[in-house]
Design an enzyme around this catalytic site. Structure first.
Site, PDB file in Angstrom:
ATOM      1  N   GLY A 133       0.813  -1.219   0.000  1.00 59.67           N
ATOM      2  CA  GLY A 133       0.000   0.000   0.000  1.00 59.67           C
ATOM      3  C   GLY A 133       0.839   1.258   0.000  1.00 59.67           C
ATOM      4  N   HIS A 139      -3.211  10.509  -4.109  1.00 60.06           N
ATOM      5  CA  HIS A 139      -1.755  10.593  -4.297  1.00 60.06           C
ATOM      6  C   HIS A 139      -1.233   9.387  -5.044  1.00 60.06           C
ATOM      7  CE1 HIS A 139      -2.380  13.592  -1.176  1.00 60.06           C
ATOM      8  NE2 HIS A 139      -1.370  14.204  -1.751  1.00 60.06           N
ATOM      9  N   ILE A 166      -4.699  -1.207  -5.202  1.00 55.61           N
ATOM     10  CA  ILE A 166      -3.745  -2.134  -4.588  1.00 55.61           C
ATOM     11  C   ILE A 166      -3.961  -3.547  -5.139  1.00 55.61           C
ATOM     12  CG2 ILE A 166      -2.871  -3.046  -2.403  1.00 55.61           C
ATOM     13  CD1 ILE A 166      -2.614   0.088  -2.884  1.00 55.61           C
ATOM     14  N   CYS A 241      11.526  -0.282  -3.622  1.00 54.27           N
ATOM     15  CA  CYS A 241      10.714  -1.473  -3.899  1.00 54.27           C
ATOM     16  C   CYS A 241      10.114  -1.371  -5.295  1.00 54.27           C
ATOM     17  CB  CYS A 241       9.588  -1.618  -2.877  1.00 54.27           C
ATOM     18  SG  CYS A 241      10.179  -1.684  -1.177  1.00 54.27           S
ATOM     19  N   ARG A 246       9.455  -2.573 -11.133  1.00 54.59           N
ATOM     20  CA  ARG A 246       9.543  -1.995 -12.481  1.00 54.59           C
ATOM     21  C   ARG A 246      10.559  -2.756 -13.341  1.00 54.59           C
ATOM     22  NH1 ARG A 246       9.983   4.189 -10.185  1.00 54.59           N
ATOM     23  NH2 ARG A 246       7.749   4.427  -9.813  1.00 54.59           N
ATOM     24  N   GLN A 282       2.205  -5.725 -48.284  1.00 48.83           N
ATOM     25  CA  GLN A 282       3.248  -4.827 -47.770  1.00 48.83           C
ATOM     26  C   GLN A 282       2.850  -4.194 -46.429  1.00 48.83           C
ATOM     27  OE1 GLN A 282       4.169  -2.029 -50.856  1.00 48.83           O
ATOM     28  NE2 GLN A 282       5.335  -3.526 -52.033  1.00 48.83           N
ATOM     29  N   GLU A 366       2.941   1.479 -11.631  1.00 49.94           N
ATOM     30  CA  GLU A 366       4.366   1.369 -11.229  1.00 49.94           C
ATOM     31  C   GLU A 366       5.160   2.519 -11.817  1.00 49.94           C
ATOM     32  OE1 GLU A 366       5.848  -0.956  -9.312  1.00 49.94           O
ATOM     33  OE2 GLU A 366       4.095  -2.195  -8.974  1.00 49.94           O
ATOM     34  N   HIS A 369       3.832   6.200 -17.517  1.00 49.05           N
ATOM     35  CA  HIS A 369       4.754   6.445 -18.618  1.00 49.05           C
ATOM     36  C   HIS A 369       5.299   7.877 -18.530  1.00 49.05           C
ATOM     37  CE1 HIS A 369       6.311   5.970 -22.698  1.00 49.05           C
ATOM     38  NE2 HIS A 369       5.861   7.179 -22.947  1.00 49.05           N
ATOM     39  N   PHE A 386       9.203  17.950 -11.964  1.00 51.38           N
ATOM     40  CA  PHE A 386       8.071  17.654 -11.069  1.00 51.38           C
ATOM     41  C   PHE A 386       8.374  17.864  -9.592  1.00 51.38           C
ATOM     42  CE2 PHE A 386       9.557  13.425  -9.719  1.00 51.38           C
ATOM     43  CZ  PHE A 386      10.491  13.140 -10.705  1.00 51.38           C
TER      44      PHE A 386
END
Lengths: 387, 248
Positions: A133, A139, A166, A241, A246, A282, A366, A369, A386
């Site tokens: 979690g 968030h 989760i 983790c 990832r 093609q 995770e 992108h 960020f």
């Protein structure tokens, strides 16, 4: 049987042992998982029955040492196993990722010896299931602002707050929970049968249907002092983790892409239009060549990432680049392969659309992108977009 | 319990056999595997070891490439391995049986397992040949096995029925599909298998009494016939099935 994709003789990069692991997991997925994959997807259920089988093969906690009942294998082998599991379904790989990288890894890396002894063997054997979690309803990409708080009491902590999206939420026996204390972010092991702890399954998913996803809710949930992970201090612990997971996703997505490519190629060779197989057109060849090229690039990226990881030299930005690239390319490959399959490609007679739908989740979980773009961008330019 | 499993390396079940100009099998693109029936044999041996303790030794005959099939059996959990070195796997099952029997005699085994047949040449003679050469009972096409003390009860498939046979140990058992569900090798098993030294021995093989003259592809199937696409075609279809195909 599925033969993988050895266009650039990448099999030569594997040791005999690595090849055996890959082929064993491949056989398991082909014989045991794929015949029922569409059914589990349609039922929107994670197949609990495969957990003991994954455990027996040693796929839960691949890199955790043998003395805790796990496999003590290399990260390269972990990667190959994730590639093969996700060739079956992203939900299957997600289960192994969460159990190994997000539950067993934090206990192994940040837990006390007593916590390791108590939990790791049970998690490796699949007798206990774990969840992790970190993300909250408000968030996701910005976990540092989390609002789950533990209040210190005499003998422990009272947790309040909630965690969202989760994996394994309602099938778990133990949750690794990140919460904001006065001293910063800390990790707690919370048994799911504790008073004040409840879970809800998220229904109505079009993606990762054969995976259990839910919400964790803490209402004055008491957690004793001995359940705090003593070494987990600050946001870097949960991020470490995620890096483990990832890493596996970069490999896994490549497995999904291979499944789509394989299916589209086979279909293109047998589907006759205008008197010839559509593989002879093609436009179809262009699609297949694009997918094949991206698979080869991903294989080589994973290979080097794996060797770096085993040497202790894989940095977070390497992993971000690999996850970002490989998932994006796998998603594009799935979409393109789906167009080759035409109308057949939207049914559960074929695997491609299932992978396509799954990869839509993998693309934004995770670390989305976009966030991985900014992580690599920050490293390359020295300017954070960020923070 | 001291158990031996004789295994053979065969081409993958999905192999499309290609022939050379000399009409021999072109092995260059073949993916070799552990003979699937031998997987049942290995699994049964491992289950008995788990029940009674003891040791499982894998024995195979053939060139270097055979070691990968041996490793597969070791990865499933076998303890030891012997490879009888040979340039090729003999055509004549009697030659292989002779070499295997010589090796088996050294081991004082309580039970000897093997698949009921190999999926490449399909001779299905090995269990009987070994039993005869060793002078012990041999039961093949076994789908169920119980061992108690120095006796065993085996259930074997025969045409339209199951036959139950009892005999004393030692014995040779030819495994049939259904005997068990072979386990997948574990990561630990694979890593352990890598560390086990395969005992490679030289052997004098007897002369082949069988000789393969040549291989040929199966004749091409003639194309099917479409009688029609509606219920009207059924009488004609029935007539053809009855009179031409003679299947009904």
């Amino acid at each position: 049987m599925f033969k993988g994709f050895n266009f650039f003789s990448t099999d030569e990069l594997l040791s005999e042992e690595e090849r055996m692991v890959r082929d064993t997991v491949r056989q398991f997925v082909t014989k045991r998982y794929l015949p029922l994959a569409a059914a589990w997807h349609n039922k929107a259920e994670f197949p609990l029955e495969v957990i003991p089988e994954l455990a027996k093969m040693g796929l839960l906690g691949v890199t955790i040492p043998e003395k805790y009942g796990a496999s003590g294998s290399s990260y390269y082998i972990y990667g190959l196993a994730m590639q093969e599991l996700e060739r079956g379904d992203s939900g299957l790989r997600s289960f192994a990722s969460v159990q190994g990288s997000l539950v067993m890894f934090p206990i192994y890396r940040y837990g006390s010896e007593a916590q390791k002894q108590k939990w790791l063997p049970q998690l490796a054997s699949g007798n206990k299931i774990g969840c992790f979690g970190l993300t909250e309803p408000d968030h996701g990409s910005d976990p540092g602002g989390m609002r789950t708080t533990p209040r210190k009491t005499e003998k422990g902590w009272l947790l309040n707050g909630s965690k969202m999206w989760i994996t394994n939420a309602t099938i778990a026996h133990i949750a690794v929970v990140c919460a904001q204390t006065d001293e910063g972010i800390r990790g707690f092991l919370v048994e799911t049968d504790r008073k004040g702890f409840s879970q809800n399954e998220i229904k109505g998913k079009y993606s990762l249907r054969a995976s259990n996803t839910g919400e964790l809710i803490f209402e004055d949930c008491f957690v004793p002092d001995e359940n705090r992970l003593p070494e987990a201090k600050g946001l870097s612990a949960p991020l470490s983790c995620l890096n483990e997971a990832r890493y596996g996703i970069a490999w896994g997505a490549t497995g999904a892409a291979m499944a789509c490519y394989n299916e589209a190629l086979k279909y293109a060779k047998s589907r006759i239009q205008f008197g010839k197989p559509i593989a002879a057109f093609q436009l179809t060849q262009h699609k297949l060549v694009e997918i094949a090229s991206e698979i080869v690039k991903a294989q080589l990226l994973n290979h080097q990432l794996g060797r770096l990881k085993d040497a202790g030299n894989a940095k977070y930005y390497h992993i971000s680049m690999a996850k970002r690239n490989n998932v994006h390319q796998a998603l594009k490959a799935a979409r393109s392969a789906r167009t080759i399959l035409g109308a057949n490609g939207i049914t559960d007679e074929y695997q491609t659309v299932r992978h396509l739908l799954n990869l839509e989740s993998v693309y934004t979980y995770e670390g989305t992108h976009d966030i991985h773009t900014l992580i690599v961008g920050e490293y390359l330019t020295g300017s954070s977009a960020f923070r | 319990m001291n158990i031996a499993v004789c295994i053979k390396q065969t081409p993958d079940t999905e192999t499309r056999i290609k022939l050379t100009e000399a009409k021999t099998v072109d092995e260059s693109d073949i993916n070799f595997i552990l003979n699937p029936y031998d997987e049942f044999a290995v699994e049964e041996a491992l289950k008995l070891r788990e029940k009674f303790d003891g040791e499982v030794t894998v024995i195979s005959l053939g060139p270097d490439r055979v070691n990968s099939a041996i490793r597969s059996a070791l990865a499933m959990g076998a303890d030891k391995a012997v490879r009888i070195k040979a340039e090729n796997i003999p055509t004549d099952p009697n030659v292989t049986a002779g070499a295997l029997a010589t090796e088996l005699q050294k081991g004082n085994y309580d039970l000897i397992f093997l698949g009921k047949q190999a999926i490449d040449d399909d001779h299905a003679q090995m269990p009987a040949l070994l039993g005869a050469k060793l002078g012990i009972p041999a039961i093949s096409v076994v789908v169920k096995l119980e061992v108690e003390g120095d006796k065993l009860t085996a259930e074997r498939e025969i045409d339209g029925a199951h036959e139950i046979i009892e005999c004393s140990l030692p014995a040779v058992i030819g495994a049939q599909r259904g005997l068990n569900e072979p386990r997948y090798a574990s990561l630990k098993g694979i890593m352990k298998a890598k560390k086990i030294q395969i005992n490679e021995i030289d052997a004098e093989l007897s002369a082949d009494q069988l000789q393969v003259v040549e291989f040929n592809y199966p004749p091409e199937k003639s194309p099917g016939k479409i009688v029609g696409d509606s219920a009207d075609a059924v009488p004609e279809l029935l007539r053809l099935l009855h009179e031409e195909a003679k299947v009904i």
